[in-house]
Design an enzyme around this catalytic site. Structure first.
Site, PDB file in Angstrom:
ATOM      1  N   GLY A   9      51.613 -25.295   3.056  1.00 19.72           N
ATOM      2  CA  GLY A   9      50.848 -24.750   2.495  1.00 19.72           C
ATOM      3  C   GLY A   9      49.853 -23.747   3.329  1.00 19.72           C
ATOM      4  N   ASN A  12      43.945 -23.841   5.841  1.00 19.08           N
ATOM      5  CA  ASN A  12      42.854 -24.330   5.359  1.00 19.08           C
ATOM      6  C   ASN A  12      42.883 -24.860   3.740  1.00 19.08           C
ATOM      7  OD1 ASN A  12      40.326 -24.230   7.574  1.00 19.08           O
ATOM      8  ND2 ASN A  12      41.552 -22.240   7.322  1.00 19.08           N
ATOM      9  N   LYS A  15      45.805 -29.530   3.696  1.00 17.05           N
ATOM     10  CA  LYS A  15      47.136 -30.343   4.097  1.00 17.05           C
ATOM     11  C   LYS A  15      46.966 -31.527   4.754  1.00 17.05           C
ATOM     12  CE  LYS A  15      48.838 -26.780   6.023  1.00 17.05           C
ATOM     13  NZ  LYS A  15      47.805 -25.683   6.178  1.00 17.05           N
ATOM     14  N   THR A  17      43.943 -33.139   5.260  1.00 19.04           N
ATOM     15  CA  THR A  17      43.234 -34.106   4.678  1.00 19.04           C
ATOM     16  C   THR A  17      44.251 -35.172   3.541  1.00 19.04           C
ATOM     17  OG1 THR A  17      41.316 -32.693   4.604  1.00 19.04           O
ATOM     18  CG2 THR A  17      41.382 -34.368   2.844  1.00 19.04           C
ATOM     19  N   ASP A  35      51.001 -27.997  13.784  1.00 20.11           N
ATOM     20  CA  ASP A  35      50.094 -27.529  14.969  1.00 20.11           C
ATOM     21  C   ASP A  35      50.365 -27.958  16.160  1.00 20.11           C
ATOM     22  OD1 ASP A  35      49.052 -26.000  12.927  1.00 20.11           O
ATOM     23  OD2 ASP A  35      47.045 -26.948  12.653  1.00 20.11           O
ATOM     24  N   ASP A  36      51.018 -29.200  16.363  1.00 18.91           N
ATOM     25  CA  ASP A  36      51.101 -29.878  17.837  1.00 18.91           C
ATOM     26  C   ASP A  36      52.140 -29.122  18.356  1.00 18.91           C
ATOM     27  OD1 ASP A  36      49.202 -31.799  17.284  1.00 18.91           O
ATOM     28  OD2 ASP A  36      50.471 -33.185  16.698  1.00 18.91           O
ATOM     29  N   PHE A  38      52.321 -25.593  18.706  1.00 19.35           N
ATOM     30  CA  PHE A  38      52.076 -24.133  19.061  1.00 19.35           C
ATOM     31  C   PHE A  38      52.629 -24.142  20.731  1.00 19.35           C
ATOM     32  CE2 PHE A  38      49.300 -23.763  15.456  1.00 19.35           C
ATOM     33  CZ  PHE A  38      49.600 -22.398  14.866  1.00 19.35           C
ATOM     34  N   TYR A 142      37.856 -23.269  15.720  1.00 18.47           N
ATOM     35  CA  TYR A 142      39.185 -23.640  16.369  1.00 18.47           C
ATOM     36  C   TYR A 142      39.098 -23.537  17.718  1.00 18.47           C
ATOM     37  CZ  TYR A 142      41.512 -22.421  11.776  1.00 18.47           C
ATOM     38  OH  TYR A 142      41.828 -22.607  10.653  1.00 18.47           O
ATOM     39  N   SER A 181      40.094 -31.164  -6.914  1.00 25.69           N
ATOM     40  CA  SER A 181      39.572 -32.179  -5.949  1.00 25.69           C
ATOM     41  C   SER A 181      40.246 -32.747  -5.136  1.00 25.69           C
ATOM     42  CB  SER A 181      38.805 -33.071  -6.953  1.00 25.69           C
ATOM     43  OG  SER A 181      39.501 -34.034  -7.415  1.00 25.69           O
TER      44      SER A 181
END
Length: 201
Positions: A9, A12, A15, A17, A35-36, A38, A142, A181
């Site tokens: 997705g 922010n 994902k 959470t 993200d690990d 990059f 960030y 929510s």
């Protein structure tokens, strides 16, 4: 049984959470965060838009990411132990083929890389509108701070481009409304996964 779930997705969108809540409740569940993977900042190119190209597939070591997923596929028990994941007590006693092992792969460009797309059993995609995405992004801290104009000049245009590419691939993706929510999104996905797992038994 091995079951691989993609949670993709917009930036922010919620994902991580959602992933963090699912990992706590699903049996023998591991997670891989895109993200690990990059590349180091000095390997990120500056594009025609004048910004470092963080929001494109070439900013990520996707080969290493796919290899990590393959490591889980080969031996989910070993993978879990090496990542500090507590397994259910029956794992030691049962035949591995009878056990349920779940891998959640979470990231913003999951469905734009064919070798990764091919491993998913279930794909979710969280989206939120431009205004909400920009608002949430502005509140995040960030490691490499966003330079002025990055969201409108690079992040959002790349999101739209990659989403269009993803939709054109006709993948079986379940879209989630990121404005709901956190509880609603979690309950929807958790129930869906539980029903799927029950049907596979």
């Amino acid at each position: 049984m091995k079951y691989i779930i993609g949670i993709g997705g917009v930036t922010n969108g919620g994902k991580t959470t959602l992933t963090n809540r699912l990992v706590k409740l699903l049996p023998n569940c591991c997670v891989i965060h895109q993200d690990d993977f990059f590349k180091p900042p000095d390997q990120i190119e500056v594009g025609a838009d004048g910004f470092r190209q963080w929001d494109v597939i070439t900013a990520l070591d996707m080969e290493a990411m796919v290899n990590t997923v393959k490591g889980w596929i080969e031996n989910p028990v070993k993978f879990a132990r090496s990542h500090g994941v507590r397994l259910s007590p029956t794992v030691e006693l049962e035949d591995q083929e009878k056990q349920t092992h779940i891998l959640i792969v979470e990231g913003f460009l999951l469905y734009n890389y064919k070798p990764l797309v091919e491993v998913f059993d279930k794909c979710y995609y969280i989206s939120i509108p431009y205004e909400e995405c920009k608002r949430r992004r502005s509140t995040r801290q960030y490691t490499v701070p966003d330079p002025p104009g990055l969201f409108d000049g690079h992040v959002w245009p790349m999101y739209l481009k990659h989403r269009k590419e993803m939709e054109e691939c006709c993948l079986n993706i379940e879209y989630l409304d990121g404005l709901k929510s956190k509880d609603e999104i979690f309950n929807q996905v958790f129930q869906d996964i539980q029903n799927t797992l029950l049907n596979c038994l």
